[in-house]
Write an enzyme that holds these catalytic residues in place. Structure first.
Site, PDB file in Angstrom:
ATOM      1  N   SER A 321       8.623  41.156  66.127  1.00  9.90           N
ATOM      2  CA  SER A 321       9.882  41.845  66.392  1.00  9.90           C
ATOM      3  C   SER A 321      11.009  40.888  66.032  1.00  9.90           C
ATOM      4  O   SER A 321      11.022  39.740  66.493  1.00  9.90           O
ATOM      5  CB  SER A 321       9.966  42.246  67.866  1.00  9.90           C
ATOM      6  OG  SER A 321      11.097  43.051  68.104  1.00  9.90           O
ATOM      7  N   GLU A 322      11.957  41.348  65.197  1.00 11.82           N
ATOM      8  CA  GLU A 322      12.908  40.409  64.601  1.00 11.82           C
ATOM      9  C   GLU A 322      13.865  39.744  65.577  1.00 11.82           C
ATOM     10  O   GLU A 322      14.575  38.807  65.222  1.00 11.82           O
ATOM     11  CB  GLU A 322      13.700  41.061  63.464  1.00 11.82           C
ATOM     12  CG  GLU A 322      14.544  42.240  63.846  1.00 11.82           C
ATOM     13  CD  GLU A 322      13.901  43.554  63.425  1.00 11.82           C
ATOM     14  OE1 GLU A 322      14.651  44.462  63.016  1.00 11.82           O
ATOM     15  OE2 GLU A 322      12.668  43.675  63.508  1.00 11.82           O
ATOM     16  N   ASN A 323      13.899  40.218  66.831  1.00  9.44           N
ATOM     17  CA  ASN A 323      14.742  39.532  67.814  1.00  9.44           C
ATOM     18  C   ASN A 323      14.087  38.274  68.368  1.00  9.44           C
ATOM     19  O   ASN A 323      14.657  37.606  69.232  1.00  9.44           O
ATOM     20  CB  ASN A 323      15.118  40.480  68.963  1.00  9.44           C
ATOM     21  CG  ASN A 323      13.908  41.053  69.671  1.00  9.44           C
ATOM     22  OD1 ASN A 323      12.992  41.567  69.034  1.00  9.44           O
ATOM     23  ND2 ASN A 323      13.877  40.978  70.985  1.00  9.44           N
TER      24      ASN A 323
END
Length: 496
Positions: A321-323
């Site tokens: 997840s890019e966060n």
């Protein structure tokens, strides 16, 4: 920027004291992702300064708060912020309306590029080249920063401030765009534990922008959930070193969960599934076949996130997840829910054994560097040569690209799959000969999966090939609902 005096205590009694000398016109780096890890206590203190005392601020943030409040929303509402540099507005309708009516300037910048620009600013690197945003309006500087009144003749908003075109260079036969570093006057962030020397420890996905922003400002102010004596944090657990931190205040505002998403317990879903649900599940079930055992995958918000629920028990994939999360698990139960563990859609999630968390610069190094095997995204439009448009409709919808431009920035090493309804809600084509909407990436998509069929895309030469059909769907229906020419494979398979 506020004055920093070495040797004096970094601990301030409260946030009001710590922001008392902030100056109008400052650049503020505001950490957090959605409402996870945002410095709510400090933001509230800045708001209390009032517009007359503190105004004309430029804020740099992944997103500027939520539509229902939180994050930078109070400072936008109070009109203390005049300009924003961000990647994603999402559901923040009030901010979108303020931009479209010319009341605020917004410089859209891809999520990974913002992270790297900030990281570069803190590291003394003035600029760098990236593949993100090449051959899009970002490169050409055609995403307006500030809009003016509507031109009565054309019915379109005038542009008071245009975007800045990117300088380009070719490295190893590939075009890259130049991005300049971002440095702030003040950084505001929230950490779980901070010692009196300023060493910070973050929990889970609150790292997102906290670490990089803390290094890129002249004065860094941290609100701490726990302030402890020097030596209480083990050296291996210091995520942001005290050399970067100038002021510490106690966190007084409770954490807010933006989207409380819980695991659907077996046997509780019940009832008839709507036609929309059935379509979404058909797409997700076929998308799951793109996720092979051992793959590292990134799944966009919406339909793509449903795909793992259709994997066979023996197929294990690592979801990024890019966060700042690798090894994303299922939605939590009520007992497992944790405000500090969210996905890129701001939903509460869990972490599987072996998972890890990290900051946004690290996250997008994985993405931009081609370490992700497959990335699945949604689309507003996708073209016959693999162009993708999924972040804005000029003059109508201004959501921002988030991490999408970064995710499609290395399509030779990361396979890009689009999972989408075949046609838009109004029946218009989503699969077209050429995209009419601003591009997220050019010649990036390899496979298109819809509720009706599967297309393979020839990215080099251009062209679609129909390879699979959903049950009850024939080639003629696909021709009627597709705005691009396509070839038909010799052995068209069934999607199911």
């Amino acid at each position: 920027a506020p004055k920093v005096i070495r040797g004096q205590s970094k601990v301030f009694k409260d946030a009001d004291e710590a922001v008392a000398d902030l100056k109008s016109g400052s650049i503020i780096l505001s950490a957090g992702f959605g409402l996870c890890g945002t410095a709510e206590t400090i933001i509230a203190a800045i708001e209390r300064r009032g517009k007359n005392s503190l105004h004309s601020l430029t804020a740099v943030s992944n997103n500027a708060g939520a539509g229902g409040g939180g994050g930078l929303s109070p400072l936008v509402a109070s009109e203390q912020i005049d300009r924003l540099i961000l990647s994603f507005l999402g559901t923040n309708k009030s901010l979108e309306e303020r931009y479209l009516s010319g009341k605020i300037a917004i410089e859209l910048c891809p999520q990974g590029t913002i992270a790297e620009r900030i990281r570069a600013g803190g590291a003394g690197i003035p600029a760098f080249f990236t593949p993100t945003g090449v051959n899009t309006l970002l490169q050409s500087g055609e995403i307006p920063v500030r809009l003016g009144p509507v031109d009565k003749a054309t019915g379109k908003s005038t542009i008071l401030e245009a975007g800045k075109p990117r300088e380009t260079r070719v490295f190893d036969g590939k075009i890259y765009g130049m991005e300049t570093a971002i440095k702030g006057d003040v950084a505001i962030l929230r950490a779980h534990t901070v010692d009196e020397a300023g060493n910070c420890q973050f929990r889970y996905t609150t790292k997102a922008f906290g670490q990089v922003m803390g290094k890129a400002a002249k004065t860094t102010i941290v609100e701490a959930e726990n302030i402890v004596p020097v030596g209480q944090i083990h050296p291996d657990n210091v995520h942001l070193q005290g050399i970067y931190v100038d002021r510490i205040v106690p966190a007084k505002v409770e954490k807010v969960i933006e989207i409380r998403k819980l695991r659907e317990m077996e046997g509780k879903s019940g009832g008839e599934k709507s036609a929309s649900q059935q379509r979404r599940e058909r797409i997700a079930r076929r998308t799951a076949k793109e996720l092979k055992h051992g793959y590292y995958v990134n799944l966009g918000v919406g339909i793509p996130t449903l795909a793992p629920s259709f994997l066979s028990p023996e197929t294990k994939v690592w979801i990024q997840s890019e966060n700042g999360l690798l090894g994303m698990g299922a939605y939590p139960t009520e007992e497992e829910i944790d405000a500090d563990i969210i996905n890129a859609g701001k939903e509460t999630v869990t972490i599987v054994p072996g998972g890890s968390t990290f900051d946004s610069a690290e996250s997008f190094a994985m993405i931009r560097g081609g370490h992700i095997d497959v990335s699945v995204l949604g689309a507003l439009q996708v073209s016959a040569n693999g162009d993708l448009a999924n972040f804005m409709i000029p003059g109508k919808v201004f959501k921002g690209m988030g991490g999408a431009m970064d995710l499609v920035g290395n399509p030779d090493q990361t396979k890009i799959v689009v999972a989408t309804d075949h046609v838009a809600k109004d029946g218009s084509f989503k699969i077209v000969e050429q995209c009419g909407l601003p591009l997220t990436g050019a010649k990036v998509v390899s496979t298109i999966i819809t509720d009706l069929c599967v297309f393979e895309v020839n990215r080099e030469k251009g062209g679609l090939t129909l390879t699979e059909l959903a049950p009850g769907v024939d080639v003629e229906e696909i021709r009627e609902k597709t705005g691009a020419k396509f070839a038909v494979a010799d052995d068209v398979k069934c999607m199911e």
